[in-house]
Design a protein around this motif. Structure first.
Motif, PDB file in Angstrom:
ATOM      1  N   VAL A  72       0.827  -1.204   0.000  1.00  0.00           N
ATOM      2  CA  VAL A  72       0.000   0.000   0.000  1.00  0.00           C
ATOM      3  C   VAL A  72       0.865   1.260   0.000  1.00  0.00           C
ATOM      4  CG1 VAL A  72      -1.658   1.349   1.361  1.00  0.00           C
ATOM      5  CG2 VAL A  72      -1.979  -1.122   1.069  1.00  0.00           C
ATOM      6  N   GLU A  73       1.891   1.283   0.849  1.00  0.00           N
ATOM      7  CA  GLU A  73       2.719   2.481   0.973  1.00  0.00           C
ATOM      8  C   GLU A  73       3.609   2.679  -0.254  1.00  0.00           C
ATOM      9  OE1 GLU A  73       4.764   1.985   4.673  1.00  0.00           O
ATOM     10  OE2 GLU A  73       2.893   1.877   5.820  1.00  0.00           O
ATOM     11  N   ARG A  74       4.307   1.629  -0.656  1.00  0.00           N
ATOM     12  CA  ARG A  74       5.215   1.772  -1.800  1.00  0.00           C
ATOM     13  C   ARG A  74       4.447   1.932  -3.106  1.00  0.00           C
ATOM     14  NH1 ARG A  74      10.569  -2.021  -2.810  1.00  0.00           N
ATOM     15  NH2 ARG A  74      11.112  -1.245  -4.905  1.00  0.00           N
ATOM     16  N   GLY A  75       3.282   1.295  -3.179  1.00  0.00           N
ATOM     17  CA  GLY A  75       2.478   1.395  -4.392  1.00  0.00           C
ATOM     18  C   GLY A  75       1.609   2.628  -4.452  1.00  0.00           C
ATOM     19  N   GLY A  76       1.562   3.412  -3.373  1.00  0.00           N
ATOM     20  CA  GLY A  76       0.737   4.611  -3.353  1.00  0.00           C
ATOM     21  C   GLY A  76      -0.739   4.307  -3.520  1.00  0.00           C
TER      22      GLY A  76
END
Length: 249
Positions: free
Chosen positions: A17-21
């Motif tokens: 979720v964080e790295r993939g935005g």
């Protein structure tokens, strides 16, 4: 206190979720999209959905029923339908007194006829795959060849004692890091040319219909027994394509 199986899957989901935005699709109350309940046990889990650009959709499903010793967590992260990047999946489970996990990058084209694609998408996993399969404390989970055919030869699917399960975090990170390299790096020209004969979206639709078919994967019968057919089908429907609930509402 977070369980071992929960921590592994939630940590992986957080990274995706964080790295993939990614942005979460929430329910009417601002919580998870689906709250899952069981007639005998009450609230037993949730399904969460996220969406973005290079990662079209991610689906998390968690079921925790202490009364029957079940703690199950699953995340699927799907590339766009027309892009040959594999899909990422991790299952992380404690049940019947033992741990189990399933880790894979799901191919988007026939590996037997697309060598450039295979070498781009999967062979970088060789070292991790071979090292993990030789570890003590792991036993292969008994799934049949029919179900295995929907996935990749690099699928890691094992039962594990607690010590072995605690060491699975690094292989999961290795698979995830390679997957992000594919997601973020773009598709090389030779790979795009190699899979030009494949209708990626049509193949993905058929492949996912098989992967998530109750006829292929008997776990759906167990899910139905726990939460009923209506909720089971609602969860299964989230996995069949990249549509985002409510986007056309």
């Amino acid at each position: 206190m977070t369980s071992l199986s929960g921590a592994l899957c939630h940590g992986t989901l957080d990274t995706i979720v964080e790295r993939g935005g990614l942005t979460e699709v929430t329910g009417a109350d601002g919580g998870p999209l689906l709250e899952l309940t069981s007639v005998p046990f009450g609230e037993v889990g949730e399904a969460r959905v996220f969406h973005g650009d290079r990662i079209a959709k991610a689906v998390y499903v968690g079921l925790a029923v202490p009364q029957i010793g079940l703690d199950s967590h699953m995340v699927f992260a799907f590339a766009p339908a027309g892009v040959p990047v594999p899909h990422f999946t991790l299952d992380s489970v404690f049940g019947q007194g033992t741990y189990a996990f399933h880790l894979d990058l799901i191919p988007r084209a026939d590996l037997g006829t697309h060598l450039a694609y295979l070498d781009w998408a999967h062979t970088p996993l060789d070292t991790t795959f071979e090292e993990v399969t030789g570890r003590p404390g792991l036993t292969k989970t008994a799934i049949g060849p029919r179900q295995f055919a929907m996935m990749s030869p690099w699928m890691l699917v094992h039962r594990a004692d607690e010590e072995a399960f605690r060491s699975i975090d690094e292989p999961v990170k290795a698979y995830l890091e390679h997957w992000f390299a594919l997601v973020e790096g773009g598709v090389p020209a030779e790979v795009a040319a190699d899979v030009a004969d494949t209708d990626l979206a049509a193949r993905d639709e058929r492949n996912r219909a098989n992967i998530f078919s109750p006829d292929v994967d008997k776990v759906w019968a167990q899910v139905e027994q726990l939460i009923g057919i209506e909720q089971m089908e609602a969860v299964r429907g989230l996995l069949l394509d990249n549509s985002i609930p409510g986007e056309n509402a």
